[in-house]
Design a protein around this motif. Structure first.
Motif, mmCIF file in Angstrom:
data_model
loop_
_atom_site.group_PDB
_atom_site.id
_atom_site.type_symbol
_atom_site.label_atom_id
_atom_site.label_comp_id
_atom_site.label_asym_id
_atom_site.label_seq_id
_atom_site.Cartn_x
_atom_site.Cartn_y
_atom_site.Cartn_z
ATOM 1 N N ASP A 185 0.828 -1.220 0.000
ATOM 2 C CA ASP A 185 0.000 0.000 0.000
ATOM 3 C C ASP A 185 0.854 1.259 0.000
ATOM 4 O OD1 ASP A 185 -1.965 -1.876 0.230
ATOM 5 O OD2 ASP A 185 -3.084 -0.817 1.783
ATOM 6 N N SER A 241 -5.689 -4.516 -8.763
ATOM 7 C CA SER A 241 -6.476 -5.718 -8.455
ATOM 8 C C SER A 241 -5.633 -6.968 -8.638
ATOM 9 C CB SER A 241 -7.703 -5.795 -9.377
ATOM 10 O OG SER A 241 -8.568 -4.702 -9.150
ATOM 11 N N LEU A 242 -5.978 -8.009 -7.886
ATOM 12 C CA LEU A 242 -5.247 -9.271 -7.940
ATOM 13 C C LEU A 242 -6.197 -10.414 -8.254
ATOM 14 C CD1 LEU A 242 -2.987 -8.845 -4.779
ATOM 15 C CD2 LEU A 242 -2.314 -8.569 -7.173
ATOM 16 N N ARG A 273 -10.078 -9.404 -7.819
ATOM 17 C CA ARG A 273 -10.486 -8.710 -6.585
ATOM 18 C C ARG A 273 -9.667 -7.438 -6.416
ATOM 19 N NH1 ARG A 273 -10.309 -12.773 -2.230
ATOM 20 N NH2 ARG A 273 -12.336 -13.347 -3.139
ATOM 21 N N ARG A 326 -7.613 -4.708 -4.798
ATOM 22 C CA ARG A 326 -6.734 -4.722 -3.628
ATOM 23 C C ARG A 326 -6.490 -3.319 -3.074
ATOM 24 N NH1 ARG A 326 -3.742 -3.783 -0.244
ATOM 25 N NH2 ARG A 326 -1.929 -4.894 0.578
ATOM 26 N N TRP A 327 -6.464 -2.321 -3.981
ATOM 27 C CA TRP A 327 -6.149 -0.936 -3.589
ATOM 28 C C TRP A 327 -6.656 -0.008 -4.678
ATOM 29 C CZ3 TRP A 327 -3.384 2.837 -6.116
ATOM 30 C CH2 TRP A 327 -2.926 3.932 -5.365
ATOM 31 N N ALA A 379 -11.213 -1.296 -2.418
ATOM 32 C CA ALA A 379 -10.670 -2.593 -2.023
ATOM 33 C C ALA A 379 -11.800 -3.537 -1.637
ATOM 34 C CB ALA A 379 -9.701 -2.419 -0.863
ATOM 35 N N GLU A 388 -15.107 -7.253 -6.340
ATOM 36 C CA GLU A 388 -14.635 -8.373 -7.143
ATOM 37 C C GLU A 388 -15.622 -8.711 -8.250
ATOM 38 O OE1 GLU A 388 -16.001 -12.354 -4.787
ATOM 39 O OE2 GLU A 388 -14.278 -11.287 -3.918
ATOM 40 N N VAL A 427 4.266 -7.713 -5.525
ATOM 41 C CA VAL A 427 3.207 -8.606 -5.061
ATOM 42 C C VAL A 427 3.749 -10.025 -4.891
ATOM 43 C CG1 VAL A 427 1.011 -9.669 -5.674
ATOM 44 C CG2 VAL A 427 1.380 -7.237 -6.088
#
Length: 466
Positions: free
Chosen positions: A71, A93-94, A103, A105-106, A118, A121, A212
């Motif tokens: 972050d 997104s990851l 999804r 992520r930030w 965050a 999804e 990541v």
């Protein structure tokens, strides 16, 4: 005759080579030389822009390597690249659930309200993002409104448009050929990414993809290490009880409490008892390692009369060394301060060092337990050492001494067993007290293991102990 503008152009080229940009050169009157000047100015602006891009990428790489959490790195990216590439929003997104879901992520946006944050999804299969992963190429949408009209069921696009974004650039995150997620750059203006240098966006995404993966692998190592420590703790505790019971029964037999024991049986029982002692020592070492690595090593500190304490250590270890015909000497300074420490843990340290010295020394030699007061940094401390006249340690093997299972080529003189954990545990216990430990050794002359302890105890010791 040389055109007077040419020397100016040459000076500008030298300045650019040295990394000095923002040049201004004369271009009047309008002719072919002036065209050269304009080309030089355009080259200057282009190189300066690229130079700034690379410098910012280096800063991102430094932040990644410095161990910042993801972050923090993403926030740095958002701030640093504002003057280089256009965006009013960045999303990260990851892939989750074995690659079936994308999804968020930030995210960070200039909009008054973010519609995708965050935790948001969506399924990957059948989406446009799946095609981006399959090709590995970034996707540019310069009119998000038009794209939404063509794909009215795209919930993510609808949310981004409602947030005020009008164009976007999506980069896949790929590490070592494996897709891990996406990075979304969005702008409140249409056609923002029509003529952008896409490679820079890909480089940013690539750097973050590595971050990541680095974080994921690190977390796996942490989880595995925690699992190992839990297993060690459970196994050691479960083993200790039955071995302790066996040792107790052997003590009853050997003590004659359960009747007379024949000499052959006695020898067998004594061998069994020695094995139980060795096993319990190994289990204690494993429990200490488990406590240390899980951060649960507890110190019960109290103020100790160091002179009296070391005299007790000397007396309790003297029988051990005498059994091998080795003399254990005690050399204490005339005055020693009281020391705040955990006497049980420091006994482990001193006993281990003396046992090691005896293990690797020949009969008819000496071991000296010594202590003196010193200054360590700006505070008071004591230095305690155990010196032998044994075999010594080869210089290239000294760095192994305080590592787990760090054995050297030097062999015990009477075939004694060792877990290879003792010195690693000793080091951590000394460091937990705020001290340090080291060894000085010379092959054929012996070794000295020394450690320091701050007089007032480790940081956090309660004041009523002082």
């Amino acid at each position: 005759m040389v055109d007077p503008r040419i020397p100016k152009y040459r000076e500008a080229a030298v300045a650019m080579k040295a990394g000095r940009f923002g040049i201004e050169v004369p271009i009047e009157p309008e002719d072919e030389v002036a065209q050269l000047g304009r080309a030089l100015i355009a080259l200057d602006r282009s190189i300066e822009s690229r130079f700034e891009e690379l410098r910012t990428l280096v800063r991102v790489t430094e932040k990644i390597n410095s161990g910042l959490v993801l972050d923090d790195i993403l926030n740095h990216v958002y701030e640093w690249f504002r003057n280089i590439i256009p965006y009013d929003r960045i999303g990260f997104s990851l892939l989750a659930e074995e690659g079936r879901v994308v999804r968020a992520r930030w995210a960070r946006s200039e909009a008054s309200e973010m519609r995708i944050g965050a935790g948001y999804e969506a399924p990957l299969e059948g989406s446009s993002l799946q095609r981006i992963l399959e090709t590995g190429q970034p996707r540019i949408l310069n009119d998000l409104g038009a794209y939404l009209r063509e794909h009215p069921k795209s919930d993510a696009t609808r949310r981004i448009v409602e947030e005020g974004m009008r164009s976007s650039l999506t980069c896949p995150l790929i590490v070592m050929g494996n897709p891990t997620g996406f990075m979304f750059f969005s702008s409140a203006r249409p056609n923002t990414y029509q003529d952008v240098h896409v490679e820079l966006f890909r480089q940013i995404a690539g750097q973050l993809a590595m971050t990541v993966e680095k974080g994921r692998l690190y977390q796996q190592l942490v989880d595995l290490n925690d699992l190992k420590n839990k297993f060690l703790g459970i196994a050691a505790h479960d083993l200790r009880s039955p071995i302790g019971v066996v040792k107790s029964y052997l003590a009853l037999f050997l003590g004659g409490f359960l009747g007379e024991v024949s000499e052959p049986h006695r020898k067998i029982m004594e061998a069994m008892n020695r094995t139980c002692v060795s096993m319990l020592s190994l289990i204690d070492d494993l429990l200490d390692v488990s406590a240390i690595e899980s951060g649960k090593l507890e110190l019960n500190c109290e103020k100790v009369d160091l002179g009296a304490y070391l005299r007790e250590c000397h007396a309790s270890n003297k029988m051990l060394t005498e059994a091998k015909s080795i003399e254990l000497k005690l050399d204490l300074a005339a005055t020693l301060p009281g020391v705040v420490m955990d006497p049980s843990r420091i006994s482990q340290v001193v006993n281990n060092l003396i046992a090691n010295a005896a293990k690797f020394s020949h009969p008819q030699t000496t071991i000296t337990l010594k202590a003196r007061a010193i200054r360590e940094g700006s505070g008071e401390a004591v230095e305690i050492s155990v010196a032998d006249r044994g075999q010594g340690i080869p210089p290239d093997e000294v760095p192994k001494m305080f590592t787990a299972f760090g054995r050297t080529s030097v062999r015990p003189t009477a075939g004694e067993k060792s877990t290879g954990l003792g010195l690693a545990i000793v080091k951590r216990m000394v460091e937990a007290h705020g001290g340090r430990i080291w060894v000085e050794s010379k092959v054929g002359e012996g070794s000295t293991f020394a450690f320091t302890l701050p007089v007032h105890g480790p940081v956090g010791s309660t004041s009523n102990l002082l």
